[in-house]
Design an enzyme around this catalytic site. Structure first.
Site, PDB file in Angstrom:
ATOM      1  N   LYS A  57      15.270 -15.549  -8.191  1.00  0.00           N
ATOM      2  CA  LYS A  57      15.112 -14.548  -9.261  1.00  0.00           C
ATOM      3  C   LYS A  57      14.283 -15.125 -10.393  1.00  0.00           C
ATOM      4  CE  LYS A  57      15.839 -11.635  -7.746  1.00  0.00           C
ATOM      5  NZ  LYS A  57      16.121 -11.476  -6.429  1.00  0.00           N
ATOM      6  N   ARG A  61       5.471  -0.578  -5.919  1.00  0.00           N
ATOM      7  CA  ARG A  61       5.426  -1.326  -4.661  1.00  0.00           C
ATOM      8  C   ARG A  61       4.453  -2.491  -4.731  1.00  0.00           C
ATOM      9  NH1 ARG A  61       7.558   1.801  -0.504  1.00  0.00           N
ATOM     10  NH2 ARG A  61       6.365   0.638   1.025  1.00  0.00           N
ATOM     11  N   ASN A  71      -2.128   2.751   5.750  1.00  0.00           N
ATOM     12  CA  ASN A  71      -1.180   1.656   5.471  1.00  0.00           C
ATOM     13  C   ASN A  71      -0.960   0.908   6.788  1.00  0.00           C
ATOM     14  OD1 ASN A  71      -0.829   2.542   2.908  1.00  0.00           O
ATOM     15  ND2 ASN A  71       1.334   3.095   3.134  1.00  0.00           N
ATOM     16  N   GLY A  72      -0.844  -0.408   6.707  1.00  0.00           N
ATOM     17  CA  GLY A  72      -0.581  -1.184   7.928  1.00  0.00           C
ATOM     18  C   GLY A  72      -1.747  -2.112   8.225  1.00  0.00           C
ATOM     19  N   TRP A  83      -3.040  -2.823  -1.485  1.00  0.00           N
ATOM     20  CA  TRP A  83      -2.708  -4.241  -1.704  1.00  0.00           C
ATOM     21  C   TRP A  83      -3.615  -5.008  -0.738  1.00  0.00           C
ATOM     22  CZ3 TRP A  83       0.752  -7.272  -4.533  1.00  0.00           C
ATOM     23  CH2 TRP A  83       0.979  -8.559  -4.048  1.00  0.00           C
ATOM     24  N   GLU A 134      19.606 -17.762  -4.550  1.00  0.00           N
ATOM     25  CA  GLU A 134      19.205 -16.438  -5.038  1.00  0.00           C
ATOM     26  C   GLU A 134      18.895 -16.489  -6.540  1.00  0.00           C
ATOM     27  OE1 GLU A 134      18.121 -13.826  -3.962  1.00  0.00           O
ATOM     28  OE2 GLU A 134      18.528 -12.266  -5.425  1.00  0.00           O
ATOM     29  N   LYS A 183       6.897  -5.271  -3.843  1.00  0.00           N
ATOM     30  CA  LYS A 183       8.286  -4.878  -3.574  1.00  0.00           C
ATOM     31  C   LYS A 183       8.584  -4.943  -2.086  1.00  0.00           C
ATOM     32  CE  LYS A 183      12.358  -3.291  -4.628  1.00  0.00           C
ATOM     33  NZ  LYS A 183      13.269  -4.375  -5.046  1.00  0.00           N
ATOM     34  N   GLU A 232      10.620 -15.742  -9.398  1.00  0.00           N
ATOM     35  CA  GLU A 232       9.900 -14.488  -9.127  1.00  0.00           C
ATOM     36  C   GLU A 232       9.345 -13.863 -10.403  1.00  0.00           C
ATOM     37  OE1 GLU A 232      11.572 -11.917  -5.378  1.00  0.00           O
ATOM     38  OE2 GLU A 232      12.975 -12.178  -6.996  1.00  0.00           O
ATOM     39  N   CYS A 290       0.816  -1.226   0.000  1.00  0.00           N
ATOM     40  CA  CYS A 290       0.000   0.000   0.000  1.00  0.00           C
ATOM     41  C   CYS A 290       0.847   1.273   0.000  1.00  0.00           C
ATOM     42  CB  CYS A 290      -0.882   0.029   1.232  1.00  0.00           C
ATOM     43  SG  CYS A 290      -1.933  -1.406   1.376  1.00  0.00           S
ATOM     44  N   HIS A 347      19.980 -37.639  -3.078  1.00  0.00           N
ATOM     45  CA  HIS A 347      19.158 -38.107  -1.955  1.00  0.00           C
ATOM     46  C   HIS A 347      17.674 -37.831  -2.192  1.00  0.00           C
ATOM     47  CE1 HIS A 347      22.710 -39.165   0.237  1.00  0.00           C
ATOM     48  NE2 HIS A 347      23.202 -37.935   0.101  1.00  0.00           N
TER      49      HIS A 347
END
Ligand code: G6P
Length: 598
Positions: free
Chosen positions: A477, A27, A100-101, A74, A473, A593, A480, A2, A496
């Site tokens: 990427k 965001r 927001n929150g 969001w 990582e 984000k 995502e 948000c 295994h």
């Protein structure tokens, strides 16, 4: 997630707010809205979908308005829809809010209000704020805002308009950022400093529990007891260039190209006269026995890389996901220090984990990229990364900046513990070599490998030791932004279980940069090849091996710093794959984000 924008001034509030919301788009959000003073009323327009959709609906409306608030939402409580979008009006349309929150006690507050006959229009937790303000018996609006902090439990950044108080905005925050921007054309409010860069000359990051009252002419701050506070503005030190896409097709591409600069600026920060390490108490470092490193997503992966580096520096370190740290049985170690890594400094899990460490009196260090962030306000010590604003959801340059800062921290600890003069430490020169190599890197074979990945069913990334952290990582990427299933594994673990999934429809990307582990990793390559998969090898070593279908040759540098280099082609690989699939790498589906909710 948000985002909040507010504006009071001589420009068109509609344009200023819509422009600000556009900047906050990166965001992640699913609906947007705006509310302005218009002909004595609070005029509200909100829509599911993009800011462009909202702008179209606003066309021909909200003319000559000079004060308002806007929001990108969001969804958390209630689905993405027009009715659940912010702003919210109170039942009699006398109060408008954006939030927001999370209001954790909203159900009981809502229940009480409903018992008093208040009708709600949405399923959100946020609407309760507008209704509470309308019902408040306090004699002044300022007191009504103050009263919120006694009633609301959770995290909030709230901007408020009261009908009748034309061209005035009130705001309050707790555990969620809110920034006041000052310009010759008026005042702005934003939850993200990036939206203020082009608009304001100075800014003020609101303190916890601070209340702000902006009117046409001025901005006033109060503490939670309504005692007036002086606002000390900071000069806007970011440039419009920092958040513009320039000549690049996507932000992610721009940010990959900025990786060398992000490393360079972070080295300089660590080496500067205001060196952040000098603020760490010497005794704390000397006596340190256990370093706990906490983060989410890419930040966690940076932490894992550092965990390996720490071991080389004889420091016992453990990297933990923030979402796990919060709920696992807490065992305090002797002389423990906790390092929290967060690009945005707003990730809810990381912030809550930090609070837990503080509750247990463990010294906290944050490594963060956003100076205005919430986590910076909470931590004992701050080590800034200097990646500059990162707009693409998938983190790239911030990751390299994080590991740069972490290497510096580990070397600093090592030097203090072993009574070595930090100035004689040669890490800086080694890191400059990394920068040099990355600046000249050509990404050979990456386009071809991306082409193969687009047509495959499964991708695995494998590595041993620190190369596993890089493979983790690299895999993150790819998944995502390309929506392709990928997994990372310790190379030795393949046999295994996961070997059962290896066939001719699989691509395995092997990262092998550690000399002592290279032959062992080659064994895994033969095992994979024998099952028909395609193998790509990322390495600095010269090899000629039939089992390797594609060699991603990377430049060599100090072995311990190879993660800075080996991730670079992998960042580009994810980018190219997403583009080849026709996806927008900057805005992957379902992701935001900065994840400001649990
Ligand atoms: C989200 C983002 C990830 C990011 C993670 C941690 O999940 O989608 O890309 O790595 O948050 O973010 P932070 O801002 O705390 O580093």
């Amino acid at each position: 997630m948000c985002g909040i924008i507010g504006y009071v001034g001589n420009l068109s509030a509609k344009e200023e707010i819509l422009n600000g919301l556009k900047i906050l788009e990166y965001r992640g959000y699913d609906s947007a809205g705006i509310c302005c003073f218009y002909k004595g009323e609070l005029k509200l327009i909100k829509k599911k979908g993009s800011v462009d959709t909202l702008s179209q609906v606003c066309q021909g409306q909200l003319k000559d308005v000079h004060c308002g608030i806007g929001h990108t939402r969001w969804a958390t409580h209630g689905d993405p829809s027009d009715k659940n979008a912010h702003p919210f009006l109170s039942e009699n349309n006398s109060v408008a809010i954006v939030h927001n929150g999370i209001i954790e006690n909203f159900e009981s507050l809502k229940g009480n209000l409903q018992k008093q006959g208040v009708r709600f229009r949405s399923e959100t937790d946020s609407e309760v704020i507008a209704q509470l303000l309308q019902k408040s018996k306090c004699e002044s609006e300022l007191k009504k805002v103050q009263e919120l902090s006694n009633v609301l439990v959770g995290s909030y950044a709230i901007a408020i308009l009261f009908k009748g108080l034309e061209n005035q905005i009130f705001a309050i925050r707790k555990n969620s950022p809110l920034i006041v921007g000052k310009s010759p054309n008026g005042y702005y409010l934003s939850s993200d400093v990036n939206a203020l860069i082009d608009k304001t000359t100075e800014y003020h990051i609101m303190d916890e529990d601070e209340i702000i009252w902006i009117d046409n002419n001025d901005c006033y701050a109060f503490d939670k007891n309504l005692q007036a506070k002086e606002i000390v503005y900071k000069k806007m030190d970011l440039d419009k260039q920092d958040i513009s896409i320039g000549n690049f097709e996507h932000y992610m591409l721009k940010e990959i190209m900025q990786v060398p600069t992000a490393i360079k600026l972070t080295i300089n920060e660590c080496d500067s006269m205001v060196n952040p390490f000098t603020k760490l108490p010497k005794d704390m470092i000397k006596n340190l026995k256990h370093l706990t490193i906490v983060g989410c997503g890419t930040a966690f992966n940076a932490g894992m890389t550092a965990e390996h580096y720490a071991r080389e520096r004889e420091i016992i370190a453990e990297c933990v996901y923030a979402s796990e740290y919060r709920y696992r049985k807490f065992l305090k170690q002797d002389n423990e220090v906790c390092v929290f890594i967060s690009q945005s400094g707003e990730t809810a899990d990381t912030i809550e984990a930090l609070k837990i460490a503080k509750e247990h009196q463990i010294p906290t260090i944050v490594i963060t990229n956003v100076a205005t962030s919430t986590i910076n306000k909470l931590a004992d010590y701050i080590i800034p990364t200097k990646a500059g604003p990162e707009i693409a959801v998938a983190s790239t340059k911030a990751y390299n900046a994080q590991i740069t800062a972490l290497y510096n921290l580990m070397d600093y600890i090592y030097c203090i513990k072993n009574k070595i003069n930090c100035r004689t430490c040669i890490l800086k020169d080694k890191l400059y070599d990394v920068v040099d190599k990355l600046e000249n890197y050509k990404f050979d074979n990456i386009e071809e490998l991306a082409q193969d990945i687009v047509n495959t069913e499964r991708v695995f990334f494998i590595g041993r030791g620190v190369d596993y952290a890089t493979s983790q990582e690299a895999s993150l990427k790819l998944k995502e932004i390309s929506n392709i299933h990928s997994e990372s594994l310790y190379a030795g673990e393949l046999k295994h279980g996961t070997l059962a999934l290896i066939d001719e429809n699989t691509i395995v990307i092997v990262i092998a940069t550690q000399k002592n582990l290279f032959d062992k990793t080659m064994n895994s390559i033969y095992e994979i090849k024998a099952r028909g998969a395609k193998v790509a090898l990322v390495t600095q070593f010269n090899i000629d091996c039939e089992a390797v279908d594609m060699l991603i040759k990377i430049p060599t540098t100090d072995q311990m710093l190879m993660p800075e280099i080996s991730i670079y082609p992998m960042q580009m690989l994810a980018y190219k794959t997403a583009v080849l699939k026709g996806l927008n790498p900057d805005k992957p589906r379902n992701l935001a984000k900065s994840v400001t909710v649990e």
